[in-house]
Design a protein around this motif. Structure first.
Motif, PDB file in Angstrom:
ATOM      1  N   ASP A   1       0.831  -1.209   0.000  1.00  0.00           N
ATOM      2  CA  ASP A   1       0.000   0.000   0.000  1.00  0.00           C
ATOM      3  C   ASP A   1       0.861   1.253   0.000  1.00  0.00           C
ATOM      4  O   ASP A   1       0.561   2.237  -0.691  1.00  0.00           O
ATOM      5  CB  ASP A   1      -0.911   0.008   1.229  1.00  0.00           C
ATOM      6  N   LEU A   2       1.929   1.231   0.786  1.00  0.00           N
ATOM      7  CA  LEU A   2       2.816   2.389   0.850  1.00  0.00           C
ATOM      8  C   LEU A   2       3.500   2.630  -0.487  1.00  0.00           C
ATOM      9  O   LEU A   2       3.669   3.785  -0.910  1.00  0.00           O
ATOM     10  CB  LEU A   2       3.851   2.196   1.960  1.00  0.00           C
ATOM     11  N   PHE A   3       3.893   1.564  -1.165  1.00  0.00           N
ATOM     12  CA  PHE A   3       4.503   1.723  -2.488  1.00  0.00           C
ATOM     13  C   PHE A   3       3.494   2.270  -3.491  1.00  0.00           C
ATOM     14  O   PHE A   3       3.834   3.099  -4.348  1.00  0.00           O
ATOM     15  CB  PHE A   3       5.091   0.405  -2.982  1.00  0.00           C
ATOM     16  N   GLU A   4       2.239   1.789  -3.420  1.00  0.00           N
ATOM     17  CA  GLU A   4       1.217   2.306  -4.329  1.00  0.00           C
ATOM     18  C   GLU A   4       0.997   3.799  -4.090  1.00  0.00           C
ATOM     19  O   GLU A   4       0.814   4.577  -5.042  1.00  0.00           O
ATOM     20  CB  GLU A   4      -0.100   1.538  -4.147  1.00  0.00           C
TER      21      GLU A   4
ATOM     22  N   LYS B   1     -10.840  20.680  -1.442  1.00  0.00           N
ATOM     23  CA  LYS B   1     -11.048  20.433  -2.859  1.00  0.00           C
ATOM     24  C   LYS B   1     -10.316  19.177  -3.326  1.00  0.00           C
ATOM     25  O   LYS B   1     -10.778  18.471  -4.229  1.00  0.00           O
ATOM     26  CB  LYS B   1     -10.570  21.638  -3.661  1.00  0.00           C
ATOM     27  N   CYS B   2      -9.166  18.878  -2.699  1.00  0.00           N
ATOM     28  CA  CYS B   2      -8.297  17.797  -3.185  1.00  0.00           C
ATOM     29  C   CYS B   2      -8.357  16.542  -2.326  1.00  0.00           C
ATOM     30  O   CYS B   2      -7.452  15.708  -2.378  1.00  0.00           O
ATOM     31  CB  CYS B   2      -6.849  18.299  -3.253  1.00  0.00           C
ATOM     32  N   LYS B   3      -9.404  16.383  -1.520  1.00  0.00           N
ATOM     33  CA  LYS B   3      -9.456  15.249  -0.592  1.00  0.00           C
ATOM     34  C   LYS B   3      -9.355  13.902  -1.300  1.00  0.00           C
ATOM     35  O   LYS B   3      -8.703  12.983  -0.817  1.00  0.00           O
ATOM     36  CB  LYS B   3     -10.744  15.301   0.241  1.00  0.00           C
ATOM     37  N   ARG B   4     -10.001  13.770  -2.455  1.00  0.00           N
ATOM     38  CA  ARG B   4      -9.979  12.484  -3.161  1.00  0.00           C
ATOM     39  C   ARG B   4      -8.567  12.147  -3.619  1.00  0.00           C
ATOM     40  O   ARG B   4      -8.108  11.006  -3.490  1.00  0.00           O
ATOM     41  CB  ARG B   4     -10.923  12.523  -4.354  1.00  0.00           C
ATOM     42  N   SER B   5      -7.862  13.131  -4.147  1.00  0.00           N
ATOM     43  CA  SER B   5      -6.479  12.915  -4.582  1.00  0.00           C
ATOM     44  C   SER B   5      -5.581  12.605  -3.390  1.00  0.00           C
ATOM     45  O   SER B   5      -4.735  11.709  -3.443  1.00  0.00           O
ATOM     46  CB  SER B   5      -5.968  14.154  -5.319  1.00  0.00           C
ATOM     47  N   ILE B   6      -5.767  13.331  -2.294  1.00  0.00           N
ATOM     48  CA  ILE B   6      -4.936  13.136  -1.103  1.00  0.00           C
ATOM     49  C   ILE B   6      -5.152  11.747  -0.513  1.00  0.00           C
ATOM     50  O   ILE B   6      -4.213  11.109  -0.023  1.00  0.00           O
ATOM     51  CB  ILE B   6      -5.247  14.228  -0.061  1.00  0.00           C
ATOM     52  N   SER B   7      -6.391  11.243  -0.578  1.00  0.00           N
ATOM     53  CA  SER B   7      -6.678   9.920  -0.018  1.00  0.00           C
ATOM     54  C   SER B   7      -5.820   8.838  -0.649  1.00  0.00           C
ATOM     55  O   SER B   7      -5.479   7.838  -0.002  1.00  0.00           O
ATOM     56  CB  SER B   7      -8.160   9.574  -0.214  1.00  0.00           C
ATOM     57  N   ARG B   8      -5.439   9.023  -1.902  1.00  0.00           N
ATOM     58  CA  ARG B   8      -4.652   8.007  -2.600  1.00  0.00           C
ATOM     59  C   ARG B   8      -3.227   7.904  -2.058  1.00  0.00           C
ATOM     60  O   ARG B   8      -2.524   6.936  -2.345  1.00  0.00           O
ATOM     61  CB  ARG B   8      -4.634   8.305  -4.098  1.00  0.00           C
ATOM     62  N   VAL B   9      -2.776   8.902  -1.305  1.00  0.00           N
ATOM     63  CA  VAL B   9      -1.440   8.825  -0.698  1.00  0.00           C
ATOM     64  C   VAL B   9      -1.552   8.618   0.814  1.00  0.00           C
ATOM     65  O   VAL B   9      -0.605   8.877   1.556  1.00  0.00           O
ATOM     66  CB  VAL B   9      -0.602  10.097  -1.001  1.00  0.00           C
ATOM     67  N   TYR B  10      -2.727   8.140   1.258  1.00  0.00           N
ATOM     68  CA  TYR B  10      -2.975   7.979   2.698  1.00  0.00           C
ATOM     69  C   TYR B  10      -3.553   6.596   2.966  1.00  0.00           C
ATOM     70  O   TYR B  10      -4.743   6.437   3.209  1.00  0.00           O
ATOM     71  CB  TYR B  10      -3.937   9.078   3.151  1.00  0.00           C
TER      72      TYR B  10
END
Length: 404
Positions: free
Chosen positions: A225-228, A306-315
């Motif tokens: 997950d961290l690598f993704e 505004k960017c919550k969806r994008s940020i979720s992908r790195v969390y």
């Protein structure tokens, strides 16, 4: 420009400092490169192959001094019998080390030897592989492919046992490697520190880190997950550089605003840079103040409605779970404080020479007590840097990804 504090941590009000558009663009490029460790741009602009991937371009002659050292380490870990050896035959493990290695469960005992064999055989080709990366996302993907066997076959099944071996060995470590090009005073200092630092807290911390990294997830284990997440961050970096390169000439203020509003780049962090200043730093004697600035950067990147969806992908959710592990952080703090006390406030020179201090034992204990009392805000400031999502307000807090 000004600072304002809120329940979600420290936020920076947006402010654009006077200056030419070209200067602003240069500041922007330098900031983003600094965030990922790149140190330069070329006259023709940023080029991933030369500026980043090129750092992995290693010639065979560059490794000529590395292989003999690896072979000596391999010989120690692959040696099955030590009864016929002398102290001169050992480099990184002495007989005590070999006895401790025999206590490692059989399934894990041979792994160091196997790993070193693979490293020696593939070191050059590994560097060549990384040097061929086309962009940051590709580079992270190549690291993921290389690291997969390491955590699937070593860290997850045997990490705790091998960590126990290293920590048990450390307290009485006295191998030949310590004496190569070392002053006897430094060797004695290192041995004193290893004997007195809180290795048990380090053991607890290491065990909990391994447990979190190897926790099962939808992707496999948490490391996957961290690598993704890192691959997606690499994609954001690549897009960031594309946008920066596209802003030819002197970008207008409206162009800068549009660029910094995008969710598919890291450019919104420039909002903080404009407030802090062109030096990208905050000069203060206070460790907490320095952490505060890094926390502002992290807050700007990871707390954005505004960017919550994008940020979720790195969390990843497994990362969030690890950040909630109080026992892991307590163990890290205990080890860090013990090391801090030994090195920073006793000092190697004082460990070796107590002549000026032994006359006032009470004073020494008083200073220990003083130094051990860290400001309670320091830990909170550290967490705002490494886990900024926790401090986002409700409207900008991202959801974690890959929840099992």
């Amino acid at each position: 420009p000004s600072w304002r504090s809120g329940s979600s941590g420290i936020n920076a009000e947006w402010s654009l400092r006077p200056g030419s558009g070209q200067k602003k663009k240069e500041m922007l490029v330098l900031l983003i490169l600094a965030l990922v460790g790149a140190a330069s741009t070329t006259e023709s602009g940023f080029d991933f192959k030369s500026d980043i991937a090129g750092a992995f371009r290693v010639q065979p002659s560059d490794l000529e001094e590395v292989y003999p050292i690896l072979e000596m380490i391999k010989a120690d870990f692959c040696r099955e019998e030590v009864s016929e050896t002398t102290i001169l035959d050992h480099f990184i493990l002495d007989r005590q080390g070999h006895r401790l290695l025999q206590k490692v469960p059989e399934k894990c005992r041979a792994i160091p030897c196997q790993m070193l064999t693979v490293v020696i055989e593939t070191l050059q080709s590994t560097f060549d592989n990384l040097a061929e990366a086309e962009d940051m996302q590709d580079l992270v993907g190549r690291f993921h492919t290389i690291a997969g066997p390491l955590y699937n076959q070593v860290i997850c099944p045997c990490g705790k046992d091998l960590l126990n071996f290293v920590i048990d060995l450390a307290a009485n470590y006295d191998a030949n490697v310590m004496y190569i090009d070392s002053d006897k005073r430094d060797v004695l200092c290192a041995k004193r520190i290893l004997r007195n630092v809180d290795l048990e807290s380090l053991r607890v911390f290491g065990h909990r880190v391994i447990a979190h990294l190897c926790a099962k997830t939808a992707q496999g284990v948490c490391i996957d997950d961290l690598f993704e997440s890192a691959k997606y961050s690499g994609k954001l970096f690549d897009k960031t550089m594309d946008v920066v390169e596209s802003m030819s000439g002197e970008p207008s203020e409206s162009e800068m605003r549009r660029a910094m509003a995008r969710c598919d780049t890291f450019l919104r962090v420039y909002n903080v840079t404009a407030v802090i200043g062109e030096d990208y730093g905050y000069y203060s004697d206070s460790f907490e103040d320095e952490l505060e600035v890094y926390g502002v950067y992290a807050n700007t990147i990871f707390c954005n409605q505004k960017c919550k969806r994008s940020i979720s992908r790195v969390y990843p959710c497994c990362f969030r779970n690890a950040m909630r592990d109080e026992k892991m952080f307590e163990a890290a703090e205990a080890f860090g404080l013990s090391l801090y006390r030994l090195i920073e406030h006793v000092g190697c020179y004082d460990i070796l020479d107590w002549s000026d201090m032994t006359s006032n034992k009470e004073y020494i204990l008083e200073k220990f007590e003083e130094y051990m009392k860290l400001d309670p805000n320091v830990r909170d400031a550290i967490m705002k840097v490494i886990h900024p999502m926790k401090y986002c307000d409700a409207s900008s807090k991202p959801r974690c990804a890959n929840k099992v």
